[in-house]
Enzyme design. Structure first.
Site, PDB file in Angstrom:
ATOM      1  N   ASP A  95      -1.590  -0.357   6.070  1.00  0.00           N
ATOM      2  CA  ASP A  95      -1.923   0.204   7.383  1.00  0.00           C
ATOM      3  C   ASP A  95      -3.398   0.113   7.718  1.00  0.00           C
ATOM      4  O   ASP A  95      -3.777   0.119   8.889  1.00  0.00           O
ATOM      5  CB  ASP A  95      -1.511   1.675   7.448  1.00  0.00           C
ATOM      6  CG  ASP A  95      -2.369   2.551   6.557  1.00  0.00           C
ATOM      7  OD1 ASP A  95      -2.318   2.365   5.315  1.00  0.00           O
ATOM      8  OD2 ASP A  95      -3.096   3.419   7.074  1.00  0.00           O
ATOM      9  N   LYS A 144      -9.173  -2.503  -3.742  1.00  0.00           N
ATOM     10  CA  LYS A 144      -9.111  -3.092  -2.400  1.00  0.00           C
ATOM     11  C   LYS A 144     -10.331  -2.685  -1.573  1.00  0.00           C
ATOM     12  O   LYS A 144     -10.725  -1.534  -1.654  1.00  0.00           O
ATOM     13  CB  LYS A 144      -7.836  -2.609  -1.687  1.00  0.00           C
ATOM     14  CG  LYS A 144      -6.533  -2.991  -2.356  1.00  0.00           C
ATOM     15  CD  LYS A 144      -5.323  -2.425  -1.613  1.00  0.00           C
ATOM     16  CE  LYS A 144      -5.235  -0.912  -1.681  1.00  0.00           C
ATOM     17  NZ  LYS A 144      -4.028  -0.341  -1.031  1.00  0.00           N
ATOM     18  N   ASP A 162      -0.323   5.244   0.769  1.00  0.00           N
ATOM     19  CA  ASP A 162      -0.615   6.254   1.786  1.00  0.00           C
ATOM     20  C   ASP A 162      -0.854   5.594   3.140  1.00  0.00           C
ATOM     21  O   ASP A 162      -1.715   4.720   3.276  1.00  0.00           O
ATOM     22  CB  ASP A 162      -1.839   7.073   1.367  1.00  0.00           C
ATOM     23  CG  ASP A 162      -1.917   8.420   2.075  1.00  0.00           C
ATOM     24  OD1 ASP A 162      -1.055   8.685   2.928  1.00  0.00           O
ATOM     25  OD2 ASP A 162      -2.823   9.199   1.763  1.00  0.00           O
ATOM     26  N   ASP A 186       0.851  -1.191   0.000  1.00  0.00           N
ATOM     27  CA  ASP A 186       0.000   0.000   0.000  1.00  0.00           C
ATOM     28  C   ASP A 186       0.889   1.244   0.000  1.00  0.00           C
ATOM     29  O   ASP A 186       2.083   1.183   0.305  1.00  0.00           O
ATOM     30  CB  ASP A 186      -0.884  -0.030   1.249  1.00  0.00           C
ATOM     31  CG  ASP A 186      -1.683   1.238   1.436  1.00  0.00           C
ATOM     32  OD1 ASP A 186      -2.375   1.654   0.490  1.00  0.00           O
ATOM     33  OD2 ASP A 186      -1.589   1.838   2.527  1.00  0.00           O
TER      34      ASP A 186
END
Length: 261
Positions: free
Chosen positions: A207, A182, A12, A10
């Site tokens: 995250d 996602k 950000d 990922d």
């Protein structure tokens, strides 16, 4: 902690927050590059092209190639092409989505008589665009959305995301879309197809539990949660299906990888 032959990563909250690089991110990617460990950057952002993503990463000191980027726009274009090559599409979205659809040979039309309606993030959204999308879906077009993220983090705070825009057409047309990004499987399957490895050899790093971690769980690969973004360690470990592992930051994983070299 187990290490893997390849990683899906990922952006950000994992590698950066806005314009700020996250501790350990640059060193981790440098390590993957040094040890020639395959990795792909998987993002729900449909507004950016792979070249845009590479430019963003370069701005924080991370070296990447366009071939290492998988966006929800790319996965959307692949999905539509597999369903109906050369299909006609009414699109709400930005340049990244437009470029991906056109590169796939799809026929973009400003018309309500189309095969597909695609909704991606559009910061210039207006009533006319939503009206055309709604009417096209009502007339039988297959309804696709690049991702269901309800909000996106910006400097001002959390702003409306593509899931919010999509919901207008969903409610108005009384039709649920097919989501591509996602945590759904189409974007993850595209990434796995590019890697050409067994699922047991690949892990998803991210995250945010609801998108990143669930995307790995849904496709059947291990997941590495980093405690540098939205979802806390306590929250992910309390889930019915927790991540395979939760780590403070990417430096922890890099140390494990270096042990095996």
């Amino acid at each position: 902690m187990k290490t893997y032959k390849a990683y899906l990563i990922d952006l950000d909250g994992t590698l950066y927050r806005g314009s700020q690089v996250i501790e350990g991110a640059v060193e981790f990617i440098n390590g993957l590059n040094k040890y020639e460990i395959p990795h792909l950057y998987v993002t729900n952002n449909s507004t950016k092209s792979p070249e845009d993503v590479v430019e963003k990463l370069a701005s924080i000191g991370i070296e990447a190639r366009p071939s290492e980027v998988v966006t929800s726009a790319m996965a959307t274009a692949d999905y539509i092409s597999s369903e109906k090559p050369n299909a006609s599409v009414y699109m709400i979205g930005d340049t990244g989505l437009r470029s991906a659809l056109m590169s796939a040979g799809l026929n973009l039309k400003d018309d309500i008589e189309v095969d597909f309606v695609v909704v991606g993030l559009d910061e210039n959204i207006n009533y006319e665009k939503l009206t055309k999308a709604t009417l096209a879906v009502q007339r039988g077009a297959t309804f696709i959305s690049t991702n269901k993220d309800p909000s996106i983090p910006k400097e001002q705070g959390f702003l409306p995301g593509n899931g919010s825009l999509t919901s207008v057409v969903t409610v108005s047309s009384k039709t649920e879309p097919i989501f591509i990004g996602k945590p759904e499987t189409p974007i993850m399957q595209k990434a796995l197809d590019l890697l050409q490895l067994e699922k047991s050899e690949v892990a998803m790093i991210g995250d945010l539990y609801d998108t990143d971690i669930m995307s790995g769980i849904n496709i059947g690969i291990d997941t590495v949660h980093v405690q540098t973004g939205v979802t806390s360690k306590e929250e992910v470990l309390s889930k019915d299906i927790p991540p395979t592992v939760s780590i403070e930051n990417l430096s922890v994983l890099l140390k494990e990888i270096e042990k095996g070299q």
